[in-house]
Design an enzyme around this catalytic site. Sequence first.
Site, PDB file in Angstrom:
ATOM      1  N   ASN A   9      13.794 -10.169 -10.384  1.00 14.82           N
ATOM      2  CA  ASN A   9      12.937 -10.159  -9.201  1.00 14.82           C
ATOM      3  C   ASN A   9      13.138 -11.493  -8.495  1.00 14.82           C
ATOM      4  O   ASN A   9      12.599 -12.508  -8.913  1.00 14.82           O
ATOM      5  CB  ASN A   9      11.475  -9.972  -9.643  1.00 14.82           C
ATOM      6  CG  ASN A   9      10.507 -10.136  -8.487  1.00 14.82           C
ATOM      7  OD1 ASN A   9      10.909 -10.118  -7.325  1.00 14.82           O
ATOM      8  ND2 ASN A   9       9.231 -10.302  -8.795  1.00 14.82           N
ATOM      9  N   TRP A  10      13.929 -11.472  -7.440  1.00 15.89           N
ATOM     10  CA  TRP A  10      14.276 -12.736  -6.772  1.00 15.89           C
ATOM     11  C   TRP A  10      13.191 -13.235  -5.827  1.00 15.89           C
ATOM     12  O   TRP A  10      13.334 -14.312  -5.232  1.00 15.89           O
ATOM     13  CB  TRP A  10      15.603 -12.576  -6.022  1.00 15.89           C
ATOM     14  CG  TRP A  10      16.789 -12.539  -6.935  1.00 15.89           C
ATOM     15  CD1 TRP A  10      16.809 -12.897  -8.265  1.00 15.89           C
ATOM     16  CD2 TRP A  10      18.124 -12.154  -6.608  1.00 15.89           C
ATOM     17  NE1 TRP A  10      18.070 -12.746  -8.768  1.00 15.89           N
ATOM     18  CE2 TRP A  10      18.908 -12.295  -7.777  1.00 15.89           C
ATOM     19  CE3 TRP A  10      18.744 -11.709  -5.441  1.00 15.89           C
ATOM     20  CZ2 TRP A  10      20.270 -11.997  -7.808  1.00 15.89           C
ATOM     21  CZ3 TRP A  10      20.095 -11.418  -5.467  1.00 15.89           C
ATOM     22  CH2 TRP A  10      20.851 -11.562  -6.644  1.00 15.89           C
ATOM     23  N   LYS A  11      12.151 -12.457  -5.622  1.00 13.52           N
ATOM     24  CA  LYS A  11      11.065 -12.888  -4.737  1.00 13.52           C
ATOM     25  C   LYS A  11      11.663 -13.383  -3.407  1.00 13.52           C
ATOM     26  O   LYS A  11      12.634 -12.800  -2.935  1.00 13.52           O
ATOM     27  CB  LYS A  11      10.211 -13.950  -5.437  1.00 13.52           C
ATOM     28  CG  LYS A  11       9.796 -13.493  -6.844  1.00 13.52           C
ATOM     29  CD  LYS A  11       8.783 -14.367  -7.492  1.00 13.52           C
ATOM     30  CE  LYS A  11       8.460 -13.808  -8.876  1.00 13.52           C
ATOM     31  NZ  LYS A  11       7.380 -14.514  -9.543  1.00 13.52           N
ATOM     32  N   HIS A  95       3.103  -5.903  -7.701  1.00 17.29           N
ATOM     33  CA  HIS A  95       3.305  -7.241  -8.263  1.00 17.29           C
ATOM     34  C   HIS A  95       2.047  -8.072  -8.018  1.00 17.29           C
ATOM     35  O   HIS A  95       1.405  -7.961  -6.968  1.00 17.29           O
ATOM     36  CB  HIS A  95       4.525  -7.909  -7.622  1.00 17.29           C
ATOM     37  CG  HIS A  95       4.923  -9.144  -8.363  1.00 17.29           C
ATOM     38  ND1 HIS A  95       4.282 -10.345  -8.186  1.00 17.29           N
ATOM     39  CD2 HIS A  95       5.852  -9.343  -9.327  1.00 17.29           C
ATOM     40  CE1 HIS A  95       4.814 -11.240  -9.005  1.00 17.29           C
ATOM     41  NE2 HIS A  95       5.773 -10.656  -9.707  1.00 17.29           N
ATOM     42  N   GLU A  97       1.625 -11.021  -7.173  1.00 15.54           N
ATOM     43  CA  GLU A  97       1.635 -11.833  -5.950  1.00 15.54           C
ATOM     44  C   GLU A  97       1.194 -10.999  -4.754  1.00 15.54           C
ATOM     45  O   GLU A  97       0.508 -11.484  -3.857  1.00 15.54           O
ATOM     46  CB  GLU A  97       3.046 -12.433  -5.742  1.00 15.54           C
ATOM     47  CG  GLU A  97       3.276 -13.591  -6.711  1.00 15.54           C
ATOM     48  CD  GLU A  97       4.721 -13.806  -7.114  1.00 15.54           C
ATOM     49  OE1 GLU A  97       5.633 -13.328  -6.423  1.00 15.54           O
ATOM     50  OE2 GLU A  97       4.929 -14.471  -8.159  1.00 15.54           O
ATOM     51  N   GLU A 167       2.763  -7.940 -16.702  1.00 19.10           N
ATOM     52  CA  GLU A 167       2.978  -9.342 -16.352  1.00 19.10           C
ATOM     53  C   GLU A 167       1.646 -10.080 -16.309  1.00 19.10           C
ATOM     54  O   GLU A 167       0.941 -10.024 -15.295  1.00 19.10           O
ATOM     55  CB  GLU A 167       3.649  -9.449 -14.977  1.00 19.10           C
ATOM     56  CG  GLU A 167       4.996  -8.767 -14.889  1.00 19.10           C
ATOM     57  CD  GLU A 167       5.836  -9.329 -13.748  1.00 19.10           C
ATOM     58  OE1 GLU A 167       6.944  -9.793 -14.019  1.00 19.10           O
ATOM     59  OE2 GLU A 167       5.365  -9.335 -12.604  1.00 19.10           O
ATOM     60  N   GLY A 173       5.736 -17.689 -13.624  1.00 22.26           N
ATOM     61  CA  GLY A 173       6.190 -18.924 -12.977  1.00 22.26           C
ATOM     62  C   GLY A 173       5.559 -20.183 -13.538  1.00 22.26           C
ATOM     63  O   GLY A 173       5.677 -21.254 -12.956  1.00 22.26           O
ATOM     64  N   SER A 212       7.682 -15.731 -17.195  1.00 16.52           N
ATOM     65  CA  SER A 212       8.443 -16.806 -17.836  1.00 16.52           C
ATOM     66  C   SER A 212       9.401 -16.326 -18.928  1.00 16.52           C
ATOM     67  O   SER A 212       9.579 -16.998 -19.940  1.00 16.52           O
ATOM     68  CB  SER A 212       7.498 -17.892 -18.366  1.00 16.52           C
ATOM     69  OG  SER A 212       6.766 -18.459 -17.297  1.00 16.52           O
ATOM     70  N   GLY A 233      11.691 -13.465 -13.050  1.00 13.07           N
ATOM     71  CA  GLY A 233      11.700 -14.172 -11.774  1.00 13.07           C
ATOM     72  C   GLY A 233      12.627 -15.377 -11.833  1.00 13.07           C
ATOM     73  O   GLY A 233      13.841 -15.267 -11.687  1.00 13.07           O
ATOM     74  N   GLY A 234      12.059 -16.552 -12.099  1.00 16.55           N
ATOM     75  CA  GLY A 234      12.797 -17.821 -12.046  1.00 16.55           C
ATOM     76  C   GLY A 234      14.129 -17.804 -12.786  1.00 16.55           C
ATOM     77  O   GLY A 234      15.144 -18.278 -12.264  1.00 16.55           O
TER      78      GLY A 234
HETATM   79  P1  PGA Z   1       8.778 -15.544 -13.675  1.00 18.81           P
HETATM   80  O1  PGA Z   1       8.326 -14.349 -12.711  1.00 18.81           O
HETATM   81  O2  PGA Z   1       9.863 -14.993 -14.582  1.00 18.81           O
HETATM   82  O3  PGA Z   1       9.287 -16.617 -12.760  1.00 18.81           O
HETATM   83  O4  PGA Z   1       7.586 -15.958 -14.455  1.00 18.81           O
HETATM   84  C1  PGA Z   1       8.226 -13.030 -13.176  1.00 18.81           C
HETATM   85  C2  PGA Z   1       7.712 -12.117 -12.080  1.00 18.81           C
HETATM   86  O5  PGA Z   1       6.836 -12.535 -11.313  1.00 18.81           O
HETATM   87  O6  PGA Z   1       8.156 -10.957 -11.946  1.00 18.81           O
END
Ligand code: PGA
Length: 255
Positions: A9-11, A95, A97, A167, A173, A212, A233-234
Amino acid sequence: MRRPILAANWKMHKTAAEAAEFVEEFLPLVADAGSVDIVLAPTFTALDRVANGLRGSNVALAAQNVNPEEQGAFTGEIAPGMLAELGCRYGIVGHSERRAIYSESDDFIASKAAALFAHGICPIVCVGETLEEREANRTLDVVGRQLVASLAGVPEARAAEVVVAYEPVWAIGTGKTATPELAQEVHAAIRSQLGECFGAAGDAIRIQYGGSVKPENVDTLMAQPDIDGALVGGASLAPETFARIVRFERLGGAS
Ligand code: PGA
């Protein structure tokens, strides 16, 4: 047996050119990754370039969001048919966010999941509790409510195609991963709730862990019986790092 699914997930990261460069470096690293589903979710503006780069490969394309309407006066939004046209096989909905920053409700998320299904796109439905909810011992309540409500539009006959991503918001993050045992506890509860909703199909639904995930913890997370993949994500932004996650070690005979 559930086939593992590892999704990036590159956001709001990577221009179309940067995304294309990633694909070029990444594909050779995972060409022989074996029996796993590998998914990249770039920004909308990079979907077309990434779709071209992935053609003929073992990596699938996903959208990070969708509007449930077919078309119309929804400035700035993207319809499910537009994503299908570009070759999206998956779409992330719910998600945290989007739930937190854009106040998306479970009902809205359910309508997005249903709209994706109607266009042959598998929804990746995210659920997860905040730190405050965890500390108040409300994790299973919150996740259970989000799950049932967000999946309300999923046709029962096709439930097995859904992917759920657990999640915990406090782990996204932040570098704080849920321990494998703690994640497994929630995944097992999700699995039993899916059984209540969809009967035997609940056993076929893949449940990803997200928050994470990195090369250092993916192996032990994936060794848990109800963790069928990861939403990353990251650690998905660099080709070698995400490739290592995709090529996780199967510990203790986990398949
Ligand atoms: P993260 O994000 O791996 O940077 O914690 C995961 C996500 O929000 O899908």
